[in-house]
Design a protein around this motif. Structure first.
Motif, PDB file in Angstrom:
ATOM      1  N   LEU A  54       0.831  -1.202   0.000  1.00 26.57           N
ATOM      2  CA  LEU A  54       0.000   0.000   0.000  1.00 26.57           C
ATOM      3  C   LEU A  54       0.870   1.259   0.000  1.00 26.57           C
ATOM      4  CD1 LEU A  54      -2.776  -1.053   2.533  1.00 26.57           C
ATOM      5  CD2 LEU A  54      -2.949  -0.921   0.040  1.00 26.57           C
ATOM      6  N   ALA A  55       1.991   1.198   0.720  1.00 26.77           N
ATOM      7  CA  ALA A  55       2.869   2.373   0.777  1.00 26.77           C
ATOM      8  C   ALA A  55       3.446   2.715  -0.587  1.00 26.77           C
ATOM      9  CB  ALA A  55       3.996   2.133   1.781  1.00 26.77           C
ATOM     10  N   THR A  56       3.594   1.710  -1.445  1.00 24.44           N
ATOM     11  CA  THR A  56       4.121   1.946  -2.790  1.00 24.44           C
ATOM     12  C   THR A  56       3.012   1.931  -3.842  1.00 24.44           C
ATOM     13  OG1 THR A  56       4.595  -0.425  -3.009  1.00 24.44           O
ATOM     14  CG2 THR A  56       6.384   0.995  -2.217  1.00 24.44           C
ATOM     15  N   ASP A  57       1.749   1.993  -3.376  1.00 25.93           N
ATOM     16  CA  ASP A  57       0.588   2.018  -4.272  1.00 25.93           C
ATOM     17  C   ASP A  57       0.576   0.831  -5.230  1.00 25.93           C
ATOM     18  OD1 ASP A  57      -0.303   4.581  -3.241  1.00 25.93           O
ATOM     19  OD2 ASP A  57       1.386   5.442  -4.325  1.00 25.93           O
ATOM     20  N   ASP A  58       1.033  -0.316  -4.729  1.00 27.14           N
ATOM     21  CA  ASP A  58       1.140  -1.529  -5.547  1.00 27.14           C
ATOM     22  C   ASP A  58      -0.157  -2.305  -5.437  1.00 27.14           C
ATOM     23  OD1 ASP A  58       2.056  -3.632  -7.038  1.00 27.14           O
ATOM     24  OD2 ASP A  58       3.475  -4.387  -5.533  1.00 27.14           O
ATOM     25  N   THR A  59      -1.185  -1.842  -6.144  1.00 25.15           N
ATOM     26  CA  THR A  59      -2.515  -2.435  -6.035  1.00 25.15           C
ATOM     27  C   THR A  59      -3.089  -2.798  -7.405  1.00 25.15           C
ATOM     28  OG1 THR A  59      -3.496  -0.222  -6.007  1.00 25.15           O
ATOM     29  CG2 THR A  59      -3.036  -1.240  -3.861  1.00 25.15           C
ATOM     30  N   GLY A  60      -2.222  -3.148  -8.332  1.00 23.63           N
ATOM     31  CA  GLY A  60      -2.678  -3.512  -9.672  1.00 23.63           C
ATOM     32  C   GLY A  60      -3.033  -4.980  -9.782  1.00 23.63           C
TER      33      GLY A  60
END
Length: 399
Positions: A54-60
């Motif tokens: 989540l901290a690296t916006d890794d939500t793909g």
């Protein structure tokens, strides 16, 4: 018992803020001990991995599942002495969870006969898997009496296969009884299936939660007959409470049943499920799992002891794995085929109705003890109260 902080020690007010099915798909104000979902704090390493994503916006979309497969293989080797080949694991993008995996396997393996053996009382979702696959269930009920309640009727299974059925769907460890299949039972089942050219689909999702002192035996670890006849379903979802993150593995040996990959829901597997599962199956999550297993065994023993003292007419199959208790209320609440509804009406305790696990479950309820001891004791109080009130009503009618 571990000296770690109890991961189940979560205040009821905090649990009621959860948005999961367990805490929202219930009557208002009910105490939910029904669906197979624990009230537990995540293992620290899993929480950290998800927080990093989540901290690296890794939500793909989910990416390469190789690390998940290797972690699962390593866990199986460390825990059960069996190392499945990652090349034989399927994490299709259209198989996000066990339900999807099971339905696909059933549809492809049932053949022209279009039937599959199930052993009720059994995991209620199996009936939905059968429906989704367009496969008819052939019920071979478990033995319910004797010194080993819950043992399989292997003669009955062989008769069904001799009659043309080509799939046996088993829950191992068994849901809802929490019984572990014995090595000799699985070996005989493998020999029967191999002899008749049938497939055993083993749902082994609760396997990491075998209680201390009890042995889980993976079906595919049992030799050539099992490898030729078996398909195993695994996931981190139950043992580490990750069901909402969606990732499961269908495992087969090189010489095992062939399955076609027919993608129908591209990218439906969850990236968070892959990431969390990879960490769950790693050694760093081992201490958390060991602690949880000990606490679940202690909770089950506590419920059995209290009911034995306060409601001896209730009978509980002592589980050997997991957090689900199969409670026989036929003597404690005589004449009530659906005691779960009566318990909810009288006390607000929401448990799984036994008949959802097949007709053999009428008069039973399934109780989830994967929660705090405070809630477990509250549930026991409610269950005892409901049964006593039902007995009083019955006695008044007979007077």
């Amino acid at each position: 018992m571990s000296d770690l902080a109890d991961p189940f020690d979560i205040p009821l007010a905090e649990l009621r803020r959860r948005r999961s099915a367990k805490w929202t798909r219930i009557p208002e104000g009910a105490l939910p001990l029904w669906v197979a979902e624990m009230d537990v704090r995540l293992a620290g390493p899993i929480r950290e991995r998800l927080a990093d994503a989540l901290a690296t916006d890794d939500t793909g979309y989910a990416g390469d599942p190789s690390a998940y497969k290797e972690a699962l293989a390593g866990f199986a080797e460390r825990t059960w002495g069996w190392r499945p080949d990652p090349a034989g694991m399927t994490l299709y993008p259209d198989l996000p969870d066990l339900a999807a995996s099971g339905a696909v396997a059933l549809a492809q393996l049932a053949g022209d006969d279009g039937r599959a053996v199930i052993c009720p009382p059994v995991y209620n979702a199996f009936y939905r898997w059968l429906e989704d696959a367009g496969v008819r269930g052939v019920e071979v009920p478990l033995h319910t009496g004797g010194a080993d309640p819950g043992s399989p009727d292997l003669d009955g299974i062989e008769r069904a296969l001799a009659d043309g059925v080509r799939v046996v769907l088993i829950s191992s460890p068994h849901n809802p009884l929490g019984r572990l299949w014995r090595r000799e039972e699985l070996e005989r089942l493998a020999a029967i299936a191999d002899r008749h050219g049938a497939t055993v689909i083993a749902d082994e999702i609760h396997a990491p939660l075998a209680h201390p002192g009890h042995e889980f035996v993976p079906y595919l670890s049992l030799g050539p007959a099992a490898r030729r006849s078996g398909v195993a379903l695994h996931s981190a979802s139950k043992a580490w409470n990750l069901a909402g993150l969606k990732a499961s593995a269908l495992i087969r040996a090189e010489e095992g049943p062939r399955l076609e990959h027919t993608p129908e829901a591209e990218f439906s597997i969850g990236l968070m499920g892959l990431l969390a599962g990879e960490v769950a199956f790693s050694p760093e999550s081992g201490p958390w799992l060991d602690d949880v297993r000990e606490r679940l065994a202690a909770r089950a023993a506590h419920v059995i002891a209290r009911l034995g003292a306060e409601l001896p007419a209730a009978h509980v199959a002592a589980p050997e794995a997991g957090y689900l208790l199969w409670v026989d209320l036929r003597e404690a609440m005589p004449g009530d085929d659906e005691p779960a509804a009566t318990i909810l009406e009288r006390t607000g305790l929401f448990v799984s109705a036994g008949h959802h696990f097949g007709d053999a479950g009428r008069g039973f309820v399934r109780l989830n003890v994967g929660t705090s001891m405070e809630i477990v004791d509250d549930a026991i109080d409610r269950l005892v109260r409901a049964a006593r009130e039902a007995q009083e009503v019955q006695e008044a009618r007979e007077a």
